[in-house]
Design an enzyme around this catalytic site. Structure first.
Site, PDB file in Angstrom:
ATOM      1  N   SER A 141       0.843  -1.197   0.000  1.00  0.00           N
ATOM      2  CA  SER A 141       0.000   0.000   0.000  1.00  0.00           C
ATOM      3  C   SER A 141       0.876   1.243   0.000  1.00  0.00           C
ATOM      4  O   SER A 141       2.030   1.196   0.448  1.00  0.00           O
ATOM      5  CB  SER A 141      -0.887  -0.005   1.251  1.00  0.00           C
ATOM      6  OG  SER A 141      -1.463   1.266   1.494  1.00  0.00           O
ATOM      7  N   TYR A 154      -1.329  -0.536  10.612  1.00  0.00           N
ATOM      8  CA  TYR A 154      -1.301  -0.883   9.189  1.00  0.00           C
ATOM      9  C   TYR A 154      -0.052  -0.314   8.525  1.00  0.00           C
ATOM     10  O   TYR A 154       0.678  -1.016   7.814  1.00  0.00           O
ATOM     11  CB  TYR A 154      -2.562  -0.331   8.523  1.00  0.00           C
ATOM     12  CG  TYR A 154      -2.742  -0.700   7.074  1.00  0.00           C
ATOM     13  CD1 TYR A 154      -3.110  -1.991   6.700  1.00  0.00           C
ATOM     14  CD2 TYR A 154      -2.570   0.253   6.071  1.00  0.00           C
ATOM     15  CE1 TYR A 154      -3.293  -2.327   5.363  1.00  0.00           C
ATOM     16  CE2 TYR A 154      -2.753  -0.068   4.739  1.00  0.00           C
ATOM     17  CZ  TYR A 154      -3.120  -1.360   4.390  1.00  0.00           C
ATOM     18  OH  TYR A 154      -3.299  -1.685   3.067  1.00  0.00           O
TER      19      TYR A 154
END
Length: 259
Positions: A141, A154
């Site tokens: 990501s 995350y």
């Protein structure tokens, strides 16, 4: 083509789309998911469309060493080889740092990072054993390159994934195995992103139905990342055309991240 792709997190959403896309290109696919019924369903769909024995579903927990060891043995028994590993499993939990629970932080590291390590370790063993100049591709990501507000677990795990990818690339280069991370922009229509809309709305001080446009406005190309965008990049870096590239973190962000 006799090449075999193993897709971790392949039973749903982006992972399922990638499984179908790989099958369309001729790969036989090991569809792996913690929910074994979803893995079996995707494999059944692929076999119905592309022919029997093109896919097989496996239930496995990527965060469990014993489960990954059993998965590796199972894939080896059924397919006999592995050419491509795609690590697409992932979770996200949004919270302000003082409210972020240790259990949520640890779970993010386990799924987003430790699982990647375990799967890369075991499936690279098979590639090395068979002399296959394979490919390992992590679905990462933009949060692995730029810190993400209220997403400390995350983002920390995704940054770790970049370091792991580079280290794996160095370890495996002598075997001709290449390793990359695809750094995705916001998959606005994905179930994961949609599930976080209320949390993002609270974080941003806007209404949930305004969140998608807020993120689109941040992208120079003025749209979110689509599953097809990810598949396009995956197929290139899995191909012989990318054989001289390894250890890279490739942006698929519509220009939102440029380094």
């Amino acid at each position: 083509m006799n090449q075999v792709a193993v897709v971790i997190g392949g039973g749903q959403t982006l992972g399922a789309f990638l499984c179908h896309g790989l099958a369309a290109e001729g790969y036989r696919v090991a569809v792996v998911d913690i929910q074994s019924d979803k893995a079996a369903n995707v494999a059944q769909e692929i076999n119905a469309e592309y022919g029997e024995s093109m896919a097989y579903g496996f239930g496995a927990d990527a965060t469990s060493e014993q489960s990954v060891l059993a998965l590796s043995r199972g894939v080896d028994e059924i397919f006999g080889r592995v050419d491509l590993l795609v690590y697409s499993a992932g979770i996200a939990k949004a919270a302000f740092i003082s409210d972020f629970q240790l259990g949520d932080f640890d779970r993010s590291l386990q799924v987003n990072l430790v699982g990647y390590f375990l799967c890369a370790r075991e499936f690279s063993r098979l590639m090395i054993r068979d002399g296959i100049q394979g490919r390992i591709i992590q679905i990462n990501s933009k949060s692995g390159k730029v810190g993400s507000k209220h997403n400390s677990g995350y983002s920390a795990a995704k940054f770790g994934g970049v370091g792991l990818t580079q280290s794996l690339a160095l370890d495996l280069a002598e075997y001709g195995i290449t390793v990359h991370s695809l750094m995705l922009g916001n998959l606005l229509k994905s179930p994961m992103f949609q599930s976080l809309l209320p949390q993002y709305a609270t974080k941003l001080g806007i209404k949930p139905d305004q969140v998608e446009q807020y993120y689109i406005d941040k992208v120079p190309l003025k749209r979110g990342c689509d599953y097809q965008d990810v598949l396009n990049m995956l197929l290139f870096y899995a191909s012989p055309k990318a054989s001289y590239c390894t250890g890279q973190s490739i942006n698929v962000t519509g220009g939102q991240v440029m380094f």
